[in-house]
Design a protein around this motif. Structure first.
Motif, PDB file in Angstrom:
ATOM      1  N   ARG A 149     -49.187  -0.698  -1.867  1.00 55.39           N
ATOM      2  CA  ARG A 149     -48.213  -0.772  -0.774  1.00 55.39           C
ATOM      3  C   ARG A 149     -48.142  -2.193  -0.234  1.00 55.39           C
ATOM      4  NH1 ARG A 149     -50.259   4.308   0.512  1.00 55.39           N
ATOM      5  NH2 ARG A 149     -51.755   3.437   1.984  1.00 55.39           N
ATOM      6  N   LYS A 150     -49.323  -2.799  -0.038  1.00 55.48           N
ATOM      7  CA  LYS A 150     -49.342  -4.177   0.460  1.00 55.48           C
ATOM      8  C   LYS A 150     -48.686  -5.114  -0.539  1.00 55.48           C
ATOM      9  CE  LYS A 150     -53.465  -3.640   3.310  1.00 55.48           C
ATOM     10  NZ  LYS A 150     -54.888  -3.906   3.398  1.00 55.48           N
ATOM     11  N   SER A 151     -48.936  -4.888  -1.828  1.00 53.82           N
ATOM     12  CA  SER A 151     -48.345  -5.720  -2.871  1.00 53.82           C
ATOM     13  C   SER A 151     -46.825  -5.611  -2.839  1.00 53.82           C
ATOM     14  CB  SER A 151     -48.881  -5.298  -4.241  1.00 53.82           C
ATOM     15  OG  SER A 151     -48.268  -6.064  -5.245  1.00 53.82           O
ATOM     16  N   LYS A 152     -46.315  -4.385  -2.667  1.00 48.86           N
ATOM     17  CA  LYS A 152     -44.863  -4.207  -2.574  1.00 48.86           C
ATOM     18  C   LYS A 152     -44.308  -4.901  -1.340  1.00 48.86           C
ATOM     19  CE  LYS A 152     -44.554   0.085  -5.170  1.00 48.86           C
ATOM     20  NZ  LYS A 152     -44.278   1.514  -5.135  1.00 48.86           N
ATOM     21  N   GLU A 153     -45.045  -4.827  -0.228  1.00 48.77           N
ATOM     22  CA  GLU A 153     -44.613  -5.498   0.987  1.00 48.77           C
ATOM     23  C   GLU A 153     -44.598  -7.011   0.785  1.00 48.77           C
ATOM     24  OE1 GLU A 153     -47.084  -4.197   4.221  1.00 48.77           O
ATOM     25  OE2 GLU A 153     -46.545  -2.099   3.915  1.00 48.77           O
ATOM     26  N   VAL A 154     -45.628  -7.521   0.114  1.00 49.78           N
ATOM     27  CA  VAL A 154     -45.693  -8.962  -0.169  1.00 49.78           C
ATOM     28  C   VAL A 154     -44.540  -9.355  -1.088  1.00 49.78           C
ATOM     29  CG1 VAL A 154     -47.025 -10.750  -1.356  1.00 49.78           C
ATOM     30  CG2 VAL A 154     -48.160  -9.210   0.253  1.00 49.78           C
ATOM     31  N   PHE A 193     -41.406  -9.387   0.894  1.00 46.79           N
ATOM     32  CA  PHE A 193     -41.382 -10.568   1.759  1.00 46.79           C
ATOM     33  C   PHE A 193     -41.050 -11.823   0.951  1.00 46.79           C
ATOM     34  CE2 PHE A 193     -43.624 -14.351   3.248  1.00 46.79           C
ATOM     35  CZ  PHE A 193     -43.038 -14.505   4.490  1.00 46.79           C
ATOM     36  N   LEU A 194     -41.705 -11.988  -0.204  1.00 41.81           N
ATOM     37  CA  LEU A 194     -41.459 -13.176  -1.031  1.00 41.81           C
ATOM     38  C   LEU A 194     -40.019 -13.212  -1.530  1.00 41.81           C
ATOM     39  CD1 LEU A 194     -44.773 -13.369  -3.070  1.00 41.81           C
ATOM     40  CD2 LEU A 194     -44.043 -14.870  -1.208  1.00 41.81           C
ATOM     41  N   PHE A 195     -39.497 -12.052  -1.932  1.00 38.81           N
ATOM     42  CA  PHE A 195     -38.113 -11.987  -2.386  1.00 38.81           C
ATOM     43  C   PHE A 195     -37.163 -12.402  -1.263  1.00 38.81           C
ATOM     44  CE2 PHE A 195     -34.127  -9.582  -2.686  1.00 38.81           C
ATOM     45  CZ  PHE A 195     -33.651 -10.069  -3.886  1.00 38.81           C
ATOM     46  N   GLN A 196     -37.382 -11.845  -0.077  1.00 40.54           N
ATOM     47  CA  GLN A 196     -36.547 -12.167   1.078  1.00 40.54           C
ATOM     48  C   GLN A 196     -36.658 -13.650   1.425  1.00 40.54           C
ATOM     49  OE1 GLN A 196     -34.524  -9.950   2.389  1.00 40.54           O
ATOM     50  NE2 GLN A 196     -33.715 -11.204   4.030  1.00 40.54           N
ATOM     51  N   HIS A 197     -37.881 -14.178   1.378  1.00 39.70           N
ATOM     52  CA  HIS A 197     -38.115 -15.590   1.690  1.00 39.70           C
ATOM     53  C   HIS A 197     -37.383 -16.482   0.695  1.00 39.70           C
ATOM     54  CE1 HIS A 197     -40.125 -19.170   3.130  1.00 39.70           C
ATOM     55  NE2 HIS A 197     -40.495 -19.433   1.883  1.00 39.70           N
ATOM     56  N   ARG A 246     -34.428 -18.981   1.585  1.00 42.72           N
ATOM     57  CA  ARG A 246     -34.603 -20.403   1.265  1.00 42.72           C
ATOM     58  C   ARG A 246     -33.446 -20.903   0.413  1.00 42.72           C
ATOM     59  NH1 ARG A 246     -35.556 -25.033   2.780  1.00 42.72           N
ATOM     60  NH2 ARG A 246     -36.613 -26.414   1.366  1.00 42.72           N
ATOM     61  N   LYS A 247     -33.048 -20.094  -0.584  1.00 39.14           N
ATOM     62  CA  LYS A 247     -31.932 -20.490  -1.438  1.00 39.14           C
ATOM     63  C   LYS A 247     -30.650 -20.600  -0.612  1.00 39.14           C
ATOM     64  CE  LYS A 247     -29.787 -19.645  -5.813  1.00 39.14           C
ATOM     65  NZ  LYS A 247     -30.166 -20.713  -6.663  1.00 39.14           N
ATOM     66  N   ALA A 248     -30.433 -19.667   0.305  1.00 37.28           N
ATOM     67  CA  ALA A 248     -29.251 -19.724   1.167  1.00 37.28           C
ATOM     68  C   ALA A 248     -29.278 -20.977   2.035  1.00 37.28           C
ATOM     69  CB  ALA A 248     -29.172 -18.470   2.036  1.00 37.28           C
ATOM     70  N   GLU A 249     -30.458 -21.317   2.565  1.00 43.75           N
ATOM     71  CA  GLU A 249     -30.583 -22.533   3.377  1.00 43.75           C
ATOM     72  C   GLU A 249     -30.302 -23.772   2.543  1.00 43.75           C
ATOM     73  OE1 GLU A 249     -34.504 -22.559   5.054  1.00 43.75           O
ATOM     74  OE2 GLU A 249     -34.129 -20.806   6.299  1.00 43.75           O
ATOM     75  N   GLU A 250     -30.828 -23.820   1.319  1.00 44.36           N
ATOM     76  CA  GLU A 250     -30.593 -24.973   0.445  1.00 44.36           C
ATOM     77  C   GLU A 250     -29.116 -25.111   0.103  1.00 44.36           C
ATOM     78  OE1 GLU A 250     -33.135 -24.330  -2.911  1.00 44.36           O
ATOM     79  OE2 GLU A 250     -34.951 -24.885  -1.809  1.00 44.36           O
ATOM     80  N   MET A 251     -28.470 -23.973  -0.176  1.00 45.37           N
ATOM     81  CA  MET A 251     -27.042 -24.016  -0.492  1.00 45.37           C
ATOM     82  C   MET A 251     -26.237 -24.497   0.716  1.00 45.37           C
ATOM     83  SD  MET A 251     -26.661 -20.576  -2.816  1.00 45.37           S
ATOM     84  CE  MET A 251     -24.894 -20.677  -2.921  1.00 45.37           C
ATOM     85  N   GLN A 252     -26.600 -24.040   1.907  1.00 39.97           N
ATOM     86  CA  GLN A 252     -25.899 -24.462   3.119  1.00 39.97           C
ATOM     87  C   GLN A 252     -26.117 -25.950   3.363  1.00 39.97           C
ATOM     88  OE1 GLN A 252     -23.753 -22.559   5.016  1.00 39.97           O
ATOM     89  NE2 GLN A 252     -23.257 -24.528   5.910  1.00 39.97           N
ATOM     90  N   GLN A 253     -27.356 -26.430   3.146  1.00 42.91           N
ATOM     91  CA  GLN A 253     -27.636 -27.855   3.331  1.00 42.91           C
ATOM     92  C   GLN A 253     -26.825 -28.684   2.352  1.00 42.91           C
ATOM     93  OE1 GLN A 253     -31.869 -28.077   2.879  1.00 42.91           O
ATOM     94  NE2 GLN A 253     -32.279 -27.543   5.002  1.00 42.91           N
ATOM     95  N   GLN A 254     -26.747 -28.211   1.092  1.00 44.61           N
ATOM     96  CA  GLN A 254     -25.974 -28.942   0.098  1.00 44.61           C
ATOM     97  C   GLN A 254     -24.501 -28.938   0.478  1.00 44.61           C
ATOM     98  OE1 GLN A 254     -26.211 -27.476  -3.912  1.00 44.61           O
ATOM     99  NE2 GLN A 254     -25.480 -29.395  -4.748  1.00 44.61           N
ATOM    100  N   GLN A 255     -24.005 -27.785   0.924  1.00 49.80           N
ATOM    101  CA  GLN A 255     -22.609 -27.701   1.333  1.00 49.80           C
ATOM    102  C   GLN A 255     -22.356 -28.626   2.518  1.00 49.80           C
ATOM    103  OE1 GLN A 255     -21.282 -23.798   2.407  1.00 49.80           O
ATOM    104  NE2 GLN A 255     -19.239 -24.483   2.931  1.00 49.80           N
TER     105      GLN A 255
END
Length: 143
Positions: free
Chosen positions: A24-29, A32-36, A40-49
Protein backbone atom coordinates in the motif's frame (compact mmCIF):
# COMPACT_ATOMS: atom_id res chain seq x y z
CA UNK A 1 -2.40 -27.11 17.21
CA UNK A 2 1.20 -27.16 18.38
CA UNK A 3 2.87 -24.07 19.85
CA UNK A 4 5.47 -24.05 17.06
CA UNK A 5 2.69 -24.09 14.45
CA UNK A 6 0.93 -21.26 16.30
CA UNK A 7 4.13 -19.17 16.45
CA UNK A 8 4.72 -19.85 12.75
CA UNK A 9 1.15 -18.77 11.90
CA UNK A 10 1.47 -15.57 13.97
CA UNK A 11 4.83 -14.74 12.35
CA UNK A 12 3.41 -15.51 8.88
CA UNK A 13 0.36 -13.31 9.51
CA UNK A 14 2.64 -10.55 10.81
CA UNK A 15 4.82 -10.72 7.68
CA UNK A 16 1.79 -10.89 5.39
CA UNK A 17 0.41 -7.83 7.14
CA UNK A 18 3.79 -6.04 6.76
CA UNK A 19 4.02 -6.98 3.08
CA UNK A 20 0.47 -5.72 2.42
CA UNK A 21 1.23 -2.53 4.32
CA UNK A 22 4.44 -2.04 2.32
CA UNK A 23 2.56 -2.69 -0.92
CA UNK A 24 0.00 0.00 0.00
CA UNK A 25 2.81 2.38 0.90
CA UNK A 26 4.60 1.50 -2.34
CA UNK A 27 1.46 2.31 -4.34
CA UNK A 28 1.10 5.58 -2.45
CA UNK A 29 4.75 6.42 -3.17
CA UNK A 30 4.29 5.49 -6.85
CA UNK A 31 1.16 7.65 -7.02
CA UNK A 32 3.01 10.55 -5.36
CA UNK A 33 6.01 10.21 -7.70
CA UNK A 34 3.75 10.03 -10.75
CA UNK A 35 1.86 13.15 -9.64
CA UNK A 36 5.14 14.93 -8.84
CA UNK A 37 6.59 14.09 -12.27
CA UNK A 38 3.41 15.26 -13.99
CA UNK A 39 3.38 18.52 -12.01
CA UNK A 40 7.10 19.06 -12.69
CA UNK A 41 6.65 18.46 -16.41
CA UNK A 42 3.72 20.91 -16.47
CA UNK A 43 5.85 23.51 -14.66
CA UNK A 44 8.74 23.00 -17.10
CA UNK A 45 6.41 23.34 -20.08
CA UNK A 46 4.90 26.52 -18.62
CA UNK A 47 8.38 27.95 -17.95
CA UNK A 48 9.43 27.15 -21.51
CA UNK A 49 6.23 28.70 -22.86
CA UNK A 50 6.70 31.79 -20.70
CA UNK A 51 10.32 32.08 -21.82
CA UNK A 52 9.36 32.40 -25.49
CA UNK A 53 5.89 33.91 -25.29
CA UNK A 54 5.48 37.40 -26.58
CA UNK A 55 3.02 39.77 -28.14
CA UNK A 56 3.55 42.33 -30.81
CA UNK A 57 1.51 45.40 -31.56
CA UNK A 58 2.53 48.06 -34.03
CA UNK A 59 1.16 51.36 -35.19
CA UNK A 60 1.96 52.04 -38.81
CA UNK A 61 1.43 55.57 -40.03
CA UNK A 62 0.01 56.11 -43.49
CA UNK A 63 -1.37 52.56 -43.72
CA UNK A 64 -4.68 51.15 -42.58
CA UNK A 65 -5.21 47.84 -40.81
CA UNK A 66 -7.02 46.60 -43.91
CA UNK A 67 -3.90 47.33 -45.97
CA UNK A 68 -1.46 45.75 -43.50
CA UNK A 69 -3.42 42.65 -42.42
CA UNK A 70 -2.94 40.68 -45.69
CA UNK A 71 0.83 40.92 -45.20
CA UNK A 72 0.65 39.71 -41.59
CA UNK A 73 -1.95 37.02 -42.36
CA UNK A 74 0.36 35.50 -44.98
CA UNK A 75 2.02 33.30 -42.35
CA UNK A 76 4.71 31.94 -44.67
CA UNK A 77 5.29 35.34 -46.30
CA UNK A 78 6.90 37.01 -43.28
CA UNK A 79 9.96 37.80 -45.44
CA UNK A 80 7.81 40.24 -47.44
CA UNK A 81 7.52 42.64 -44.53
CA UNK A 82 10.49 41.56 -42.43
CA UNK A 83 13.47 41.57 -44.81
CA UNK A 84 15.86 40.06 -42.24
CA UNK A 85 13.92 36.75 -42.42
CA UNK A 86 13.78 34.07 -45.10
CA UNK A 87 10.70 31.86 -44.78
CA UNK A 88 9.03 29.01 -46.60
CA UNK A 89 6.18 26.54 -46.09
CA UNK A 90 7.52 23.39 -44.41
CA UNK A 91 4.30 21.43 -43.91
CA UNK A 92 0.55 21.62 -44.32
CA UNK A 93 -1.36 24.19 -46.35
CA UNK A 94 -0.09 27.78 -46.22
CA UNK A 95 -2.25 30.01 -44.04
CA UNK A 96 -4.29 27.13 -42.61
CA UNK A 97 -4.09 26.37 -38.88
CA UNK A 98 -1.52 23.63 -38.40
CA UNK A 99 0.76 24.67 -41.24
CA UNK A 100 4.48 24.88 -40.47
CA UNK A 101 6.83 27.58 -41.65
CA UNK A 102 10.58 27.26 -41.66
CA UNK A 103 12.34 30.58 -41.18
CA UNK A 104 15.96 31.59 -41.03
CA UNK A 105 17.39 34.89 -39.90
CA UNK A 106 19.79 36.70 -42.20
CA UNK A 107 22.93 38.26 -40.74
CA UNK A 108 22.00 37.29 -37.21
CA UNK A 109 24.33 38.33 -34.44
CA UNK A 110 24.58 35.77 -31.65
CA UNK A 111 22.29 36.33 -28.65
CA UNK A 112 24.11 35.72 -25.36
CA UNK A 113 26.89 34.12 -27.38
CA UNK A 114 24.44 31.68 -29.01
CA UNK A 115 23.15 31.78 -32.57
CA UNK A 116 19.59 30.59 -33.11
CA UNK A 117 19.78 30.59 -36.90
CA UNK A 118 16.48 28.91 -37.77
CA UNK A 119 13.01 28.06 -36.44
CA UNK A 120 10.08 25.85 -37.35
CA UNK A 121 6.81 27.49 -36.32
CA UNK A 122 3.25 26.09 -36.38
CA UNK A 123 0.27 28.36 -36.95
CA UNK A 124 -2.11 27.67 -34.04
CA UNK A 125 -4.87 30.18 -34.76
CA UNK A 126 -5.80 32.89 -37.20
CA UNK A 127 -8.77 35.24 -36.90
CA UNK A 128 -9.19 37.53 -39.86
CA UNK A 129 -12.11 39.42 -38.32
CA UNK A 130 -10.09 40.58 -35.31
CA UNK A 131 -6.77 40.52 -37.21
CA UNK A 132 -5.01 38.16 -34.81
CA UNK A 133 -2.83 35.15 -35.32
CA UNK A 134 -0.78 32.99 -33.01
CA UNK A 135 1.88 30.37 -33.52
CA UNK A 136 4.25 28.20 -31.53
CA UNK A 137 7.90 27.46 -32.13
CA UNK A 138 8.10 23.69 -32.57
CA UNK A 139 11.86 23.49 -33.13
CA UNK A 140 14.84 25.80 -33.51
CA UNK A 141 18.58 25.85 -34.00
CA UNK A 142 19.29 26.65 -30.37
CA UNK A 143 20.99 23.72 -28.67
Amino acid sequence: MKIADLKSAVISNHWISQIRSNQRKSKEVDRFLFQHKRNRKAEEMQQQQDMYEGKMKATIKEATADQVWPLIADFCGIHRWMPSVDARLDGGVAGVVGCIRYSTLKNLSPVNGESIGWERERLTSIDHASRKLSYVVVDNGRR
